[in-house]
Scaffold this motif. Structure first.
Motif, short mmCIF file in Angstrom:
data_model
loop_
_atom_site.label_atom_id
_atom_site.label_comp_id
_atom_site.label_asym_id
_atom_site.label_seq_id
_atom_site.Cartn_x
_atom_site.Cartn_y
_atom_site.Cartn_z
N PHE A 67 0.86 -1.33 0.02
CA PHE A 67 0.04 -0.09 -0.05
C PHE A 67 0.81 1.29 -0.03
O PHE A 67 0.77 2.27 -0.74
N ASN A 68 1.77 1.18 0.59
CA ASN A 68 2.68 2.59 0.83
C ASN A 68 3.61 2.69 -0.47
O ASN A 68 3.61 3.90 -0.94
N ALA A 69 4.02 1.53 -0.98
CA ALA A 69 4.51 1.82 -2.23
C ALA A 69 3.99 2.17 -3.35
O ALA A 69 4.27 3.11 -4.06
N VAL A 70 2.57 1.81 -3.36
CA VAL A 70 1.58 2.35 -4.45
C VAL A 70 1.12 3.77 -4.07
O VAL A 70 1.35 4.67 -5.15
N VAL A 71 1.09 4.27 -2.86
CA VAL A 71 1.04 5.52 -2.64
C VAL A 71 2.26 6.45 -3.14
O VAL A 71 1.96 7.54 -3.67
N LEU A 72 3.28 5.96 -2.68
CA LEU A 72 4.65 6.67 -2.93
C LEU A 72 4.89 6.80 -4.60
O LEU A 72 5.26 7.79 -5.12
N GLU A 73 4.53 5.69 -5.21
CA GLU A 73 4.92 5.57 -6.72
C GLU A 73 3.82 5.87 -7.71
O GLU A 73 4.14 6.47 -8.65
N LEU B 255 -10.76 7.65 2.65
CA LEU B 255 -10.16 6.66 3.65
C LEU B 255 -8.69 6.19 3.30
O LEU B 255 -8.14 5.75 4.22
N GLY B 256 -8.53 6.17 2.01
CA GLY B 256 -6.98 5.87 1.89
C GLY B 256 -6.01 6.98 2.65
O GLY B 256 -5.00 6.55 3.02
N GLN B 257 -6.42 8.16 2.56
CA GLN B 257 -5.49 9.07 3.09
C GLN B 257 -5.46 9.04 4.65
O GLN B 257 -4.29 9.10 5.32
N ARG B 258 -6.64 8.46 5.28
CA ARG B 258 -6.67 8.32 6.64
C ARG B 258 -5.54 7.03 6.85
O ARG B 258 -4.86 6.99 7.90
N LEU B 259 -5.62 5.99 6.16
CA LEU B 259 -4.98 4.81 6.37
C LEU B 259 -3.25 5.29 6.30
O LEU B 259 -2.72 4.84 6.86
N TYR B 260 -3.25 6.15 5.19
CA TYR B 260 -1.92 6.29 4.73
C TYR B 260 -1.08 7.21 6.19
O TYR B 260 0.18 7.01 6.14
N ARG B 261 -1.95 8.05 6.63
CA ARG B 261 -1.37 8.66 7.83
C ARG B 261 -0.79 7.83 8.76
O ARG B 261 -0.10 8.26 9.66
N LEU B 262 -1.56 6.79 9.00
CA LEU B 262 -1.15 5.75 10.09
C LEU B 262 0.14 4.95 9.63
O LEU B 262 0.89 4.60 10.25
N THR B 263 -0.35 4.34 8.23
CA THR B 263 0.88 3.37 7.88
C THR B 263 2.27 4.07 7.55
O THR B 263 3.31 3.38 7.20
N ALA B 264 2.11 5.27 6.95
CA ALA B 264 3.47 5.91 6.51
C ALA B 264 4.62 5.98 7.75
O ALA B 264 5.88 5.79 7.31
N GLU C 274 3.58 13.77 4.10
CA GLU C 274 3.46 13.69 2.59
C GLU C 274 4.85 14.45 2.01
O GLU C 274 5.08 14.23 0.85
N VAL C 275 5.66 14.90 2.78
CA VAL C 275 6.96 15.44 2.39
C VAL C 275 7.84 15.03 3.42
O VAL C 275 7.65 14.68 4.65
N ASP C 276 9.27 15.05 3.07
CA ASP C 276 10.42 14.89 4.22
C ASP C 276 10.83 16.14 4.99
O ASP C 276 11.10 15.94 6.01
N VAL C 277 10.70 17.28 4.19
CA VAL C 277 11.41 18.41 4.85
C VAL C 277 10.28 19.59 4.46
O VAL C 277 9.89 19.80 3.19
N GLY C 278 10.36 20.44 5.45
CA GLY C 278 9.51 21.60 5.23
C GLY C 278 10.17 22.96 5.22
O GLY C 278 11.28 22.86 6.16
N LEU C 279 10.22 23.91 4.45
CA LEU C 279 11.02 25.13 4.31
C LEU C 279 10.14 26.25 4.49
O LEU C 279 9.46 26.64 3.47
N PHE C 280 9.59 26.82 5.62
CA PHE C 280 8.78 27.77 5.90
C PHE C 280 8.90 28.51 6.93
O PHE C 280 9.82 28.06 8.02
#
Length: 301
Positions: free
Chosen positions: A14-20, A65-74, A142-148
Protein backbone atom coordinates in the motif's frame (compact mmCIF):
# COMPACT_ATOMS: atom_id res chain seq x y z
CA UNK A 1 -16.78 -10.13 8.87
CA UNK A 2 -13.41 -9.37 7.26
CA UNK A 3 -10.23 -10.16 9.18
CA UNK A 4 -8.87 -6.91 10.65
CA UNK A 5 -5.20 -7.76 11.20
CA UNK A 6 -3.14 -6.20 8.41
CA UNK A 7 -0.05 -8.07 7.23
CA UNK A 8 3.32 -6.45 6.71
CA UNK A 9 3.30 -7.25 2.95
CA UNK A 10 -0.06 -5.47 2.63
CA UNK A 11 1.24 -2.36 4.38
CA UNK A 12 4.47 -2.36 2.36
CA UNK A 13 2.51 -2.72 -0.87
CA UNK A 14 0.00 0.00 0.00
CA UNK A 15 2.72 2.47 0.93
CA UNK A 16 4.68 1.67 -2.24
CA UNK A 17 1.62 2.30 -4.41
CA UNK A 18 1.00 5.63 -2.66
CA UNK A 19 4.61 6.73 -3.08
CA UNK A 20 5.00 5.55 -6.68
CA UNK A 21 1.54 6.39 -8.01
CA UNK A 22 1.11 3.21 -10.09
CA UNK A 23 1.06 -0.54 -9.47
CA UNK A 24 3.83 -1.04 -12.03
CA UNK A 25 6.28 1.33 -10.32
CA UNK A 26 5.28 -0.01 -6.90
CA UNK A 27 6.16 -3.52 -8.12
CA UNK A 28 9.56 -2.27 -9.31
CA UNK A 29 10.13 -0.56 -5.95
CA UNK A 30 9.34 -3.77 -4.08
CA UNK A 31 11.11 -6.07 -6.60
CA UNK A 32 7.96 -8.13 -7.10
CA UNK A 33 5.58 -8.71 -10.01
CA UNK A 34 2.67 -6.39 -10.77
CA UNK A 35 0.12 -9.22 -10.21
CA UNK A 36 1.60 -9.65 -6.72
CA UNK A 37 0.98 -5.96 -6.01
CA UNK A 38 -2.57 -6.25 -7.36
CA UNK A 39 -3.24 -9.29 -5.18
CA UNK A 40 -1.98 -7.58 -2.03
CA UNK A 41 -4.05 -4.48 -2.73
CA UNK A 42 -7.21 -6.53 -3.31
CA UNK A 43 -6.62 -8.37 -0.05
CA UNK A 44 -6.04 -5.08 1.78
CA UNK A 45 -9.10 -3.32 0.35
CA UNK A 46 -11.31 -6.31 1.20
CA UNK A 47 -10.84 -5.40 4.86
CA UNK A 48 -12.46 -1.97 4.41
CA UNK A 49 -15.98 -0.89 3.55
CA UNK A 50 -14.81 1.44 0.80
CA UNK A 51 -11.98 1.78 -1.76
CA UNK A 52 -8.57 3.08 -0.73
CA UNK A 53 -7.52 4.17 -4.21
CA UNK A 54 -9.17 5.56 -7.31
CA UNK A 55 -7.90 5.58 -10.88
CA UNK A 56 -6.73 8.93 -12.30
CA UNK A 57 -5.36 8.84 -15.84
CA UNK A 58 -2.53 6.30 -15.88
CA UNK A 59 -2.08 6.37 -12.12
CA UNK A 60 -3.93 6.27 -8.82
CA UNK A 61 -4.75 8.63 -5.99
CA UNK A 62 -5.95 8.11 -2.45
CA UNK A 63 -9.57 8.32 -1.46
CA UNK A 64 -10.41 10.01 1.84
CA UNK A 65 -10.33 6.59 3.50
CA UNK A 66 -6.98 5.86 1.86
CA UNK A 67 -5.56 9.15 3.12
CA UNK A 68 -6.58 8.27 6.67
CA UNK A 69 -4.93 4.86 6.37
CA UNK A 70 -1.73 6.29 4.87
CA UNK A 71 -1.34 8.78 7.72
CA UNK A 72 -1.10 5.73 9.98
CA UNK A 73 0.90 3.35 7.79
CA UNK A 74 3.45 5.94 6.61
CA UNK A 75 5.09 5.61 10.01
CA UNK A 76 5.65 1.92 9.29
CA UNK A 77 7.72 2.77 6.21
CA UNK A 78 10.16 4.66 8.41
CA UNK A 79 10.32 1.80 10.92
CA UNK A 80 10.71 -0.73 8.13
CA UNK A 81 13.51 1.30 6.56
CA UNK A 82 15.33 1.48 9.89
CA UNK A 83 15.02 -2.25 10.47
CA UNK A 84 16.25 -3.01 6.95
CA UNK A 85 19.27 -0.79 7.58
CA UNK A 86 20.11 -2.89 10.65
CA UNK A 87 19.67 -6.14 8.73
CA UNK A 88 21.61 -4.91 5.69
CA UNK A 89 24.08 -2.23 6.86
CA UNK A 90 24.83 0.30 4.17
CA UNK A 91 21.90 -0.73 1.96
CA UNK A 92 18.85 0.50 3.88
CA UNK A 93 20.03 4.12 4.02
CA UNK A 94 20.36 4.80 0.29
CA UNK A 95 18.82 8.14 -0.63
CA UNK A 96 16.78 8.02 -3.86
CA UNK A 97 14.27 10.87 -3.55
CA UNK A 98 13.58 13.86 -1.34
CA UNK A 99 10.19 15.56 -1.04
CA UNK A 100 10.26 19.21 -0.02
CA UNK A 101 7.43 21.66 0.69
CA UNK A 102 8.22 25.37 0.81
CA UNK A 103 6.25 28.56 1.33
CA UNK A 104 9.29 30.65 0.41
CA UNK A 105 10.82 29.27 -2.80
CA UNK A 106 12.93 32.34 -3.56
CA UNK A 107 14.47 32.32 -0.08
CA UNK A 108 15.32 28.63 -0.15
CA UNK A 109 16.16 28.08 -3.81
CA UNK A 110 19.94 28.54 -3.26
CA UNK A 111 19.79 25.88 -0.53
CA UNK A 112 17.72 23.53 -2.70
CA UNK A 113 20.14 24.06 -5.61
CA UNK A 114 23.10 23.32 -3.33
CA UNK A 115 21.46 20.07 -2.25
CA UNK A 116 20.81 19.10 -5.88
CA UNK A 117 24.46 19.77 -6.71
CA UNK A 118 25.65 17.74 -3.72
CA UNK A 119 23.29 14.82 -4.47
CA UNK A 120 22.81 14.81 -8.26
CA UNK A 121 21.52 11.22 -8.24
CA UNK A 122 18.62 12.06 -5.88
CA UNK A 123 15.22 12.86 -7.41
CA UNK A 124 13.88 16.20 -6.17
CA UNK A 125 10.13 16.61 -5.62
CA UNK A 126 9.36 20.26 -4.77
CA UNK A 127 5.92 21.41 -3.63
CA UNK A 128 5.14 25.12 -3.12
CA UNK A 129 2.25 26.14 -0.86
CA UNK A 130 1.28 28.46 1.98
CA UNK A 131 2.94 28.15 5.39
CA UNK A 132 -0.08 26.38 6.90
CA UNK A 133 -0.29 23.98 3.95
CA UNK A 134 3.44 23.17 4.23
CA UNK A 135 2.98 22.44 7.93
CA UNK A 136 0.05 20.14 7.19
CA UNK A 137 1.75 18.02 4.50
CA UNK A 138 4.87 17.74 6.67
CA UNK A 139 2.84 16.58 9.68
CA UNK A 140 1.04 14.08 7.42
CA UNK A 141 4.40 12.70 6.22
CA UNK A 142 3.58 13.66 2.64
CA UNK A 143 6.96 15.43 2.43
CA UNK A 144 10.31 14.88 4.13
CA UNK A 145 11.35 18.48 4.82
CA UNK A 146 9.44 21.74 5.15
CA UNK A 147 10.92 25.16 4.36
CA UNK A 148 8.73 27.89 5.83
CA UNK A 149 8.50 30.45 8.67
CA UNK A 150 7.40 28.25 11.57
CA UNK A 151 6.06 30.84 13.98
CA UNK A 152 4.37 28.49 16.47
CA UNK A 153 5.28 25.50 18.64
CA UNK A 154 4.69 21.90 17.57
CA UNK A 155 6.31 19.25 19.76
CA UNK A 156 6.31 16.78 16.88
CA UNK A 157 8.66 18.96 14.84
CA UNK A 158 12.27 20.09 14.95
CA UNK A 159 13.29 23.31 13.28
CA UNK A 160 16.47 25.07 12.25
CA UNK A 161 16.56 28.85 11.79
CA UNK A 162 17.78 29.65 8.29
CA UNK A 163 17.17 33.33 7.52
CA UNK A 164 15.45 36.44 8.94
CA UNK A 165 13.59 39.00 6.87
CA UNK A 166 10.90 41.63 7.33
CA UNK A 167 7.49 42.51 5.91
CA UNK A 168 7.76 45.26 3.30
CA UNK A 169 5.56 47.17 0.85
CA UNK A 170 5.98 46.91 -2.91
CA UNK A 171 5.33 50.38 -4.32
CA UNK A 172 5.01 51.61 -7.95
CA UNK A 173 8.10 53.59 -8.93
CA UNK A 174 6.07 56.71 -9.78
CA UNK A 175 4.20 56.72 -6.45
CA UNK A 176 5.01 59.49 -3.89
CA UNK A 177 5.75 56.82 -1.24
CA UNK A 178 8.35 55.10 -3.40
CA UNK A 179 11.18 57.40 -2.31
CA UNK A 180 10.69 56.91 1.45
CA UNK A 181 13.17 55.04 3.63
CA UNK A 182 10.19 53.55 5.53
CA UNK A 183 6.48 54.18 5.91
CA UNK A 184 3.71 53.72 8.44
CA UNK A 185 0.57 51.73 7.80
CA UNK A 186 -1.33 54.96 8.53
CA UNK A 187 0.11 56.39 5.32
CA UNK A 188 -1.63 53.65 3.34
CA UNK A 189 -5.15 54.78 4.26
CA UNK A 190 -7.01 55.64 1.07
CA UNK A 191 -4.40 53.97 -1.15
CA UNK A 192 -5.16 51.23 -3.65
CA UNK A 193 -3.81 48.07 -2.00
CA UNK A 194 -3.13 44.55 -3.26
CA UNK A 195 -3.69 41.75 -0.75
CA UNK A 196 -2.72 38.08 -0.95
CA UNK A 197 -4.65 35.04 0.20
CA UNK A 198 -6.19 35.45 3.67
CA UNK A 199 -4.66 32.17 4.82
CA UNK A 200 -1.12 33.09 3.69
CA UNK A 201 1.25 34.04 6.50
CA UNK A 202 2.05 37.32 4.73
CA UNK A 203 -1.60 38.37 4.86
CA UNK A 204 -2.10 37.04 8.38
CA UNK A 205 0.79 39.15 9.68
CA UNK A 206 -0.37 42.22 7.76
CA UNK A 207 -3.91 41.85 9.11
CA UNK A 208 -2.53 41.57 12.65
CA UNK A 209 -0.41 44.72 12.28
CA UNK A 210 -3.32 46.64 10.77
CA UNK A 211 -5.56 45.62 13.66
CA UNK A 212 -2.92 46.60 16.24
CA UNK A 213 -2.63 50.00 14.57
CA UNK A 214 -6.39 50.50 14.87
CA UNK A 215 -6.82 50.76 11.10
CA UNK A 216 -9.28 49.26 8.62
CA UNK A 217 -7.25 48.86 5.44
CA UNK A 218 -9.11 47.06 2.68
CA UNK A 219 -8.43 45.90 -0.85
CA UNK A 220 -10.48 45.05 -3.90
CA UNK A 221 -7.52 43.28 -5.53
CA UNK A 222 -6.55 39.80 -4.31
CA UNK A 223 -3.62 37.98 -5.94
CA UNK A 224 -2.11 34.66 -4.84
CA UNK A 225 1.29 34.71 -6.54
CA UNK A 226 4.07 37.00 -5.30
CA UNK A 227 5.36 37.24 -8.85
CA UNK A 228 1.94 38.37 -10.04
CA UNK A 229 1.71 40.88 -7.19
CA UNK A 230 5.00 42.43 -8.30
CA UNK A 231 3.74 42.55 -11.87
CA UNK A 232 0.50 44.20 -10.74
CA UNK A 233 2.44 46.83 -8.80
CA UNK A 234 4.66 47.49 -11.81
CA UNK A 235 1.48 48.21 -13.79
CA UNK A 236 0.24 50.72 -11.19
CA UNK A 237 -2.62 48.58 -9.87
CA UNK A 238 -1.69 49.40 -6.30
CA UNK A 239 0.70 48.77 -3.40
CA UNK A 240 1.48 45.17 -2.50
CA UNK A 241 3.04 43.39 0.46
CA UNK A 242 5.59 40.60 0.85
CA UNK A 243 8.45 39.41 2.99
CA UNK A 244 11.66 40.95 1.71
CA UNK A 245 13.31 37.72 0.63
CA UNK A 246 10.26 36.46 -1.20
CA UNK A 247 10.57 38.89 -4.13
CA UNK A 248 13.52 39.91 -6.31
CA UNK A 249 15.45 42.81 -4.76
CA UNK A 250 15.58 44.61 -8.10
CA UNK A 251 12.53 45.16 -10.27
CA UNK A 252 10.17 47.76 -11.75
CA UNK A 253 8.99 48.73 -8.27
CA UNK A 254 10.29 50.21 -5.01
CA UNK A 255 10.65 48.23 -1.78
CA UNK A 256 9.75 50.27 1.32
CA UNK A 257 9.90 48.82 4.89
CA UNK A 258 6.89 49.08 7.21
CA UNK A 259 7.69 50.74 10.54
CA UNK A 260 5.08 48.72 12.42
CA UNK A 261 6.70 45.48 11.17
CA UNK A 262 9.69 45.87 13.48
CA UNK A 263 10.09 42.18 14.36
CA UNK A 264 11.87 40.04 11.79
CA UNK A 265 10.27 36.82 10.55
CA UNK A 266 12.49 33.73 10.66
CA UNK A 267 12.45 31.15 7.87
CA UNK A 268 13.06 27.59 9.10
CA UNK A 269 14.09 24.19 7.86
CA UNK A 270 11.53 21.89 9.55
CA UNK A 271 11.22 18.13 9.95
CA UNK A 272 9.42 15.55 12.08
CA UNK A 273 11.47 14.51 15.11
CA UNK A 274 10.39 10.91 14.58
CA UNK A 275 11.99 10.99 11.11
CA UNK A 276 15.33 12.54 12.13
CA UNK A 277 17.31 9.40 11.31
CA UNK A 278 15.95 9.02 7.79
CA UNK A 279 18.59 9.79 5.13
CA UNK A 280 16.23 12.25 3.37
CA UNK A 281 16.07 14.39 6.50
CA UNK A 282 19.58 13.94 7.83
CA UNK A 283 21.32 14.72 4.52
CA UNK A 284 19.31 17.90 3.97
CA UNK A 285 19.67 19.16 7.53
CA UNK A 286 23.39 18.29 7.66
CA UNK A 287 23.96 20.25 4.47
CA UNK A 288 22.03 23.24 5.86
CA UNK A 289 24.11 23.14 9.04
CA UNK A 290 27.29 23.01 6.96
CA UNK A 291 26.21 26.09 4.99
CA UNK A 292 25.31 27.92 8.21
CA UNK A 293 28.66 26.99 9.74
CA UNK A 294 27.15 24.99 12.58
CA UNK A 295 27.73 21.48 13.88
CA UNK A 296 25.39 18.99 12.16
CA UNK A 297 25.16 16.74 15.21
CA UNK A 298 23.64 19.51 17.34
CA UNK A 299 20.38 19.34 15.37
CA UNK A 300 19.61 15.76 16.23
CA UNK A 301 20.11 15.77 19.98
Amino acid sequence: MAESNLSLPEIRTFNAVVLEGTFTRAAQRLSVSQPAVTAQMRKLESRFEGPLLERVGNGTRLTELGQRLYRLTAQFSELDQGVQALINPGKGSRLEEIRIATASPLVFMPLIARFAQSYPEVALNLHTATTDECHQVLANREVDVGLFPMHWEDRRLSRLAYRDHDLITIVPLNHPLAGLQSLSLHQLEGESLIFSRRYSYTQQLLDSLVQQAGLALNSTILIDSRTDICEAVAHDLGIGFAFRGDIPAQGPYAVVPIREASAAVTEHVVWLKARSDLPEVRCFVDLTMQILGESPSSCFK
